[in-house]
Scaffold this motif. Structure first.
Motif, PDB file in Angstrom:
ATOM      1  N   GLN A 165       0.818  -1.205   0.000  1.00  0.00           N
ATOM      2  CA  GLN A 165       0.000   0.000   0.000  1.00  0.00           C
ATOM      3  C   GLN A 165       0.858   1.264   0.000  1.00  0.00           C
ATOM      4  O   GLN A 165       0.582   2.217  -0.741  1.00  0.00           O
ATOM      5  N   ILE A 166       1.905   1.266   0.803  1.00  0.00           N
ATOM      6  CA  ILE A 166       2.770   2.445   0.877  1.00  0.00           C
ATOM      7  C   ILE A 166       3.520   2.643  -0.436  1.00  0.00           C
ATOM      8  O   ILE A 166       3.678   3.779  -0.914  1.00  0.00           O
ATOM      9  N   THR A 220       2.487   1.771  -3.365  1.00  0.00           N
ATOM     10  CA  THR A 220       1.517   2.279  -4.335  1.00  0.00           C
ATOM     11  C   THR A 220       1.315   3.777  -4.154  1.00  0.00           C
ATOM     12  O   THR A 220       1.265   4.533  -5.129  1.00  0.00           O
ATOM     13  N   GLN A 221       1.204   4.225  -2.912  1.00  0.00           N
ATOM     14  CA  GLN A 221       1.018   5.648  -2.635  1.00  0.00           C
ATOM     15  C   GLN A 221       2.187   6.489  -3.143  1.00  0.00           C
ATOM     16  O   GLN A 221       1.985   7.580  -3.671  1.00  0.00           O
ATOM     17  N   HIS A 222       3.404   5.980  -3.007  1.00  0.00           N
ATOM     18  CA  HIS A 222       4.579   6.763  -3.355  1.00  0.00           C
ATOM     19  C   HIS A 222       5.022   6.616  -4.813  1.00  0.00           C
ATOM     20  O   HIS A 222       5.617   7.551  -5.367  1.00  0.00           O
ATOM     21  N   LEU A 241      10.040   7.044  -0.175  1.00  0.00           N
ATOM     22  CA  LEU A 241       9.423   5.771   0.184  1.00  0.00           C
ATOM     23  C   LEU A 241      10.219   5.080   1.281  1.00  0.00           C
ATOM     24  O   LEU A 241       9.647   4.616   2.280  1.00  0.00           O
TER      25      LEU A 241
END
Length: 268
Positions: free
Chosen positions: A152-153, A155-157, A191
């Motif tokens: 998830q992280i 994907t966000q970054h 990230l």
């Protein structure tokens, strides 16, 4: 294949992926059925002609009967084909999706890497540091929770720069042809900082982790195997150099603008 045979094949085995396709198919089948039935009826009336009233009445009955029968039958068949297509699409999506993280899997990443592109391709391979020790200490459920959160992280970054996916195990990847090497390096630095600063809540308790990453680049005419090998070697160097950092392949370093080649070692 002749046009007539092609047309009949499409009627028998239609590809329906939307409501518009469904409506178009029903209209075509109904129209085809009307034309065929009317052609037979007209030929019959001309052969055994009695009066125009009788002929017109027969044709009207034919039109009504065919419409009443063909439209719902075609609709039911089209809906069945649509559901079948949806099921096929869902299976295709599943075959390209990692079940744990919901990210594209290795197959999807490999297919993306083989897509023709005139731009330079950048590959990032990122790996959770000391993941085996995490599994041994906190259990596999904790490890799975960490991998889900890391996905998830990432994907966000990174999703804005290309395709983010999971290669397998604790390895993730980014494939990009739309961003510069410097942009990706900057996002990757953020990230790794976010990963290091985040306490991951797992069934075994809160844990802190770090990640290491290797970056490589290739030109459009070069094989993906070389790109992957160079990114993997860069990742190995990052691990060997102390983890929680980013390393670039030799060609990636050469691609940096003048004055930037010495900065990569301190990205994390």
């Amino acid at each position: 294949m002749s046009p007539v045979r092609t047309f009949l094949t499409r009627l028998a085995r239609p590809t329906i992926t939307s409501r518009r396709d469904l409506i178009r198919y029903v209209v075509v089948v109904t129209a085809f059925s009307l034309v065929a039935a009317l052609a037979i009826d007209v030929a019959q009336q001309l052969m055994f002609f009695t009066t125009w009233v009788t002929a017109l009445r027969s044709w009207a009955v034919t039109v009504a009967a065919v419409t009443v029968i063909a439209t719902p039958v075609a609709t039911m068949f089209a809906r069945a084909q649509w559901e079948l297509q949806r099921a096929k699409d869902a299976l295709e999506d599943l075959s390209r999706t990692d079940p744990l993280t919901g990210l594209p899997n290795r197959r999807a990443l490999m297919e993306a890497s083989e897509a023709p592109t005139p731009q330079t391709m950048v590959l990032v391979i990122a790996d959770v540091d000391r993941f085996k020790a995490l599994n041994d200490t906190y259990g596999h459920r904790a490890g799975d929770a960490v991998l889900q959160a890391v996905g998830q992280i990432m994907t966000q970054h990174l999703a804005g720069f290309g395709l983010v996916g999971r290669l397998g195990g604790e390895e993730f990847a980014l494939i990009s042809s739309d961003a510069s090497l410097e942009q990706i390096m900057s996002a990757l630095r953020e990230l790794l900082r976010a990963i290091e600063a985040t306490p991951f809540v797992t069934p075994g308790g809160a844990v802190r982790i770090t990640m290491s990453a290797g970056i490589a680049i290739r030109h459009s005419s070069e094989p993906f195997e070389r790109l992957y090998s160079e990114a993997d070697e860069a990742l190995y160097l990052a691990k060997r150099s102390g983890r929680n950092q980013i390393e670039l392949s030799a060609r990636a370093k050469e691609a940096l603008p003048p004055g930037k080649t010495a900065d990569y070692q301190n990205l994390a």
